[in-house]
Write a protein that holds these residues in place. Sequence first.
Motif, mmCIF file in Angstrom:
data_model
loop_
_atom_site.group_PDB
_atom_site.id
_atom_site.type_symbol
_atom_site.label_atom_id
_atom_site.label_comp_id
_atom_site.label_asym_id
_atom_site.label_seq_id
_atom_site.Cartn_x
_atom_site.Cartn_y
_atom_site.Cartn_z
ATOM 1 N N ALA A 110 41.581 28.788 32.693
ATOM 2 C CA ALA A 110 40.976 27.782 31.815
ATOM 3 C C ALA A 110 40.899 28.304 30.383
ATOM 4 C CB ALA A 110 39.575 27.436 32.315
ATOM 5 N N ASP A 111 40.749 27.368 29.449
ATOM 6 C CA ASP A 111 40.605 27.703 28.045
ATOM 7 C C ASP A 111 39.443 28.680 27.852
ATOM 8 O OD1 ASP A 111 41.524 27.384 25.552
ATOM 9 O OD2 ASP A 111 40.568 25.447 25.173
ATOM 10 N N GLY A 112 39.691 29.814 27.226
ATOM 11 C CA GLY A 112 38.631 30.774 26.926
ATOM 12 C C GLY A 112 38.243 31.683 28.083
ATOM 13 N N GLU A 113 38.928 31.530 29.204
ATOM 14 C CA GLU A 113 38.556 32.322 30.380
ATOM 15 C C GLU A 113 39.176 33.726 30.312
ATOM 16 O OE1 GLU A 113 38.211 31.529 35.200
ATOM 17 O OE2 GLU A 113 39.921 30.715 34.131
ATOM 18 N N PHE A 114 38.486 34.701 30.919
ATOM 19 C CA PHE A 114 38.983 36.079 31.005
ATOM 20 C C PHE A 114 39.274 36.365 32.475
ATOM 21 C CE2 PHE A 114 38.991 40.152 28.537
ATOM 22 C CZ PHE A 114 39.415 40.991 29.554
ATOM 23 N N VAL A 115 40.559 36.388 32.800
ATOM 24 C CA VAL A 115 40.964 36.605 34.196
ATOM 25 C C VAL A 115 41.583 37.985 34.327
ATOM 26 C CG1 VAL A 115 42.665 35.897 35.935
ATOM 27 C CG2 VAL A 115 41.255 34.181 34.795
ATOM 28 N N VAL A 116 41.233 38.693 35.378
ATOM 29 C CA VAL A 116 41.784 40.027 35.600
ATOM 30 C C VAL A 116 42.650 40.032 36.858
ATOM 31 C CG1 VAL A 116 41.221 42.419 36.170
ATOM 32 C CG2 VAL A 116 39.931 41.244 34.399
ATOM 33 N N LEU A 117 43.869 40.551 36.725
ATOM 34 C CA LEU A 117 44.724 40.781 37.893
ATOM 35 C C LEU A 117 44.462 42.204 38.359
ATOM 36 C CD1 LEU A 117 48.240 39.456 36.730
ATOM 37 C CD2 LEU A 117 46.346 38.169 37.715
ATOM 38 N N LEU A 118 44.043 42.327 39.609
ATOM 39 C CA LEU A 118 43.650 43.625 40.147
ATOM 40 C C LEU A 118 44.482 43.917 41.384
ATOM 41 C CD1 LEU A 118 41.479 45.964 40.323
ATOM 42 C CD2 LEU A 118 40.116 44.394 41.689
ATOM 43 N N GLY A 119 44.997 45.134 41.481
ATOM 44 C CA GLY A 119 45.752 45.483 42.683
ATOM 45 C C GLY A 119 46.342 46.865 42.545
ATOM 46 N N PRO A 120 46.797 47.445 43.653
ATOM 47 C CA PRO A 120 47.321 48.811 43.621
ATOM 48 C C PRO A 120 48.639 48.896 42.859
ATOM 49 C CG PRO A 120 47.657 47.849 45.795
ATOM 50 C CD PRO A 120 46.859 46.862 45.006
ATOM 51 N N SER A 121 49.044 50.110 42.549
ATOM 52 C CA SER A 121 50.288 50.340 41.825
ATOM 53 C C SER A 121 51.465 49.706 42.560
ATOM 54 C CB SER A 121 50.495 51.855 41.694
ATOM 55 O OG SER A 121 51.627 52.087 40.915
ATOM 56 N N GLY A 122 52.313 49.000 41.803
ATOM 57 C CA GLY A 122 53.507 48.406 42.397
ATOM 58 C C GLY A 122 53.295 47.040 43.027
ATOM 59 N N HIS B 198 44.279 48.446 37.649
ATOM 60 C CA HIS B 198 44.122 48.797 39.058
ATOM 61 C C HIS B 198 42.763 49.448 39.269
ATOM 62 C CE1 HIS B 198 46.255 52.402 37.374
ATOM 63 N NE2 HIS B 198 45.141 52.912 37.829
ATOM 64 N N ASP B 199 41.934 49.405 38.204
ATOM 65 C CA ASP B 199 40.617 50.026 38.250
ATOM 66 C C ASP B 199 39.590 48.950 38.594
ATOM 67 O OD1 ASP B 199 38.052 50.848 37.476
ATOM 68 O OD2 ASP B 199 38.845 52.229 35.993
ATOM 69 N N GLN B 200 39.025 49.048 39.804
ATOM 70 C CA GLN B 200 38.134 47.963 40.230
ATOM 71 C C GLN B 200 36.864 47.880 39.387
ATOM 72 O OE1 GLN B 200 35.264 48.170 43.214
ATOM 73 N NE2 GLN B 200 36.378 49.712 44.355
ATOM 74 N N GLU B 201 36.378 49.005 38.891
ATOM 75 C CA GLU B 201 35.149 48.940 38.086
ATOM 76 C C GLU B 201 35.423 48.184 36.780
ATOM 77 O OE1 GLU B 201 33.020 52.687 37.376
ATOM 78 O OE2 GLU B 201 32.510 51.810 35.434
ATOM 79 N N GLU B 202 36.577 48.499 36.160
ATOM 80 C CA GLU B 202 36.974 47.812 34.940
ATOM 81 C C GLU B 202 37.095 46.302 35.200
ATOM 82 O OE1 GLU B 202 39.565 50.220 32.599
ATOM 83 O OE2 GLU B 202 40.975 48.545 32.584
ATOM 84 N N ALA B 203 37.718 45.970 36.315
ATOM 85 C CA ALA B 203 37.913 44.563 36.667
ATOM 86 C C ALA B 203 36.567 43.871 36.867
ATOM 87 C CB ALA B 203 38.754 44.458 37.937
ATOM 88 N N LEU B 204 35.680 44.516 37.599
ATOM 89 C CA LEU B 204 34.405 43.875 37.917
ATOM 90 C C LEU B 204 33.541 43.708 36.676
ATOM 91 C CD1 LEU B 204 33.563 45.707 41.284
ATOM 92 C CD2 LEU B 204 34.229 43.316 41.004
ATOM 93 N N THR B 205 33.599 44.672 35.733
ATOM 94 C CA THR B 205 32.725 44.558 34.569
ATOM 95 C C THR B 205 33.269 43.576 33.534
ATOM 96 O OG1 THR B 205 33.754 46.522 33.620
ATOM 97 C CG2 THR B 205 31.660 46.851 34.724
ATOM 98 N N MET B 206 34.598 43.378 33.494
ATOM 99 C CA MET B 206 35.145 42.558 32.397
ATOM 100 C C MET B 206 35.444 41.105 32.753
ATOM 101 S SD MET B 206 37.564 45.265 30.406
ATOM 102 C CE MET B 206 37.771 44.335 28.885
ATOM 103 N N ALA B 207 35.755 40.821 34.009
ATOM 104 C CA ALA B 207 36.349 39.526 34.351
ATOM 105 C C ALA B 207 35.346 38.380 34.463
ATOM 106 C CB ALA B 207 37.092 39.655 35.673
ATOM 107 N N ASP B 208 35.801 37.175 34.088
ATOM 108 C CA ASP B 208 35.115 35.958 34.526
ATOM 109 C C ASP B 208 35.534 35.676 35.961
ATOM 110 O OD1 ASP B 208 33.823 35.270 32.126
ATOM 111 O OD2 ASP B 208 35.677 34.422 31.333
ATOM 112 N N ARG B 209 36.823 35.930 36.238
ATOM 113 C CA ARG B 209 37.382 35.664 37.548
ATOM 114 C C ARG B 209 38.439 36.720 37.848
ATOM 115 N NH1 ARG B 209 40.272 30.745 39.254
ATOM 116 N NH2 ARG B 209 40.992 30.696 37.109
ATOM 117 N N LEU B 210 38.557 37.076 39.116
ATOM 118 C CA LEU B 210 39.510 38.108 39.493
ATOM 119 C C LEU B 210 40.577 37.559 40.424
ATOM 120 C CD1 LEU B 210 36.395 39.769 39.911
ATOM 121 C CD2 LEU B 210 38.116 41.484 39.409
ATOM 122 N N VAL B 211 41.783 38.111 40.271
ATOM 123 C CA VAL B 211 42.888 37.780 41.153
ATOM 124 C C VAL B 211 43.292 39.087 41.828
ATOM 125 C CG1 VAL B 211 45.251 36.907 41.275
ATOM 126 C CG2 VAL B 211 43.674 36.007 39.544
#
Length: 357
Positions: free
Chosen positions: A27-39, A192-205
Amino acid sequence: MARLRLDHVSKRYGDFHAVRDVTLDVADGEFVVLLGPSGCGKTTTLRMIAGFITPTAGGVHLADREVTGLPPWKRNAGMVFQSYALFPHLSVAQNVAFGLEMRRLAKADITTRVAEALKLVRLDHLAGRLPRQLSGGQQQRVALARALAIRPDVLLLDEPLSNLDAKLRQEVRVEIRELQRQLGLTTVMVTHDQEEALTMADRLVVMNEGSVRQIGGQRDLYERPADRFVAGFVGRGMFLTGRVEAPGRFRTEGGLALACDGGASGPAVLALRPERLEIGPAPLSGLDNSLPGTVEFISYLGAASDVHVRLSPSDRVIVQVANRGGDAAPEIGATVHVGWPATAGRLFAPGGDPPSL
Ligand SMILES: Nc1ncnc2c1ncn2[C@@H]1O[C@H](COP(=O)(O)OP(=O)(O)OP(=O)(O)O)[C@@H](O)[C@H]1O
Ligand SMILES: [Mg+2]
């Protein structure tokens, strides 16, 4: 209205699926994080949004326009690369101007926009320097300014903090998030850093092996992981293998009889989290499960300790014990009791991960 839409996007190299059927609306203005292991296909996904890679199937839509086949400079996506990719022979200001020149903006506009972008990242005083005359954190900010200068419809960040030391990373995290909010920027960040993802995201993938495994907010992923992979990747998960004998009754391969939350009879994996387990010197009353065990290992982590407890020859759990002062954590070799309510465990199909092709 979605600012960015990926519609069943795939990327194959020969018969290898780097990205498989990804559908995502941002969505407009949303911060989405793609999270997952290397590769798992994070960079490939981001590069398809930016236009550096063309999908083998599916469509990319940016600000209500299909951009699937367009080159990067004909779509308005600003990208910060995993390695920053600054031009070493160009000054800070020339690096930031690059995307604007590619888009053939008038010279005066370029000058204004470069100054504006460098001011945003607080580097206006270093405009004449070369990248090698900058610290890692400053280079990261030049890369960010270069992406911001084009006033992107979507900002794409590929592990932008991975080259920074732990302390700087925490500061820059806050800086990026504040800037993103202030400018109302639609952003997709990869990590790939879950802490970074959890602290920054509006929504995670959460991605694995090219596929999206779950999309949701922090709490959804943590409390209601869709599968065993997500349960193990977001937060910490321990997995006891065994079978559901009847709804509410789980028996581990090691022979422990446990109370679980429902479940269909058959082979299953029971997932537990270290912070949901309790530990004490005597049987724990009031909990559905209370089992004796032996402390085998303790990691002291400051705010908490991880106590590894052997419950059967093939079942070991970790109990996270908060540090409240004093000597709450037991000693290695001690007999203890570990307990948890049935609802603290989640049941998954054994194996959990889909077969990789
Ligand atoms: N040009 C290519 N040809 C063949 N395979 C490729 C190509 N580019 C990427 N891959 C493969 O596609 C998969 C996904 O790569 P990608 O760079 O998207 O991973 P990633 O999730 O960004 O990983 P990392 O966290 O290590 O950066 C990897 O297995 C990679 O080896
Ligand atoms: Mg990558």
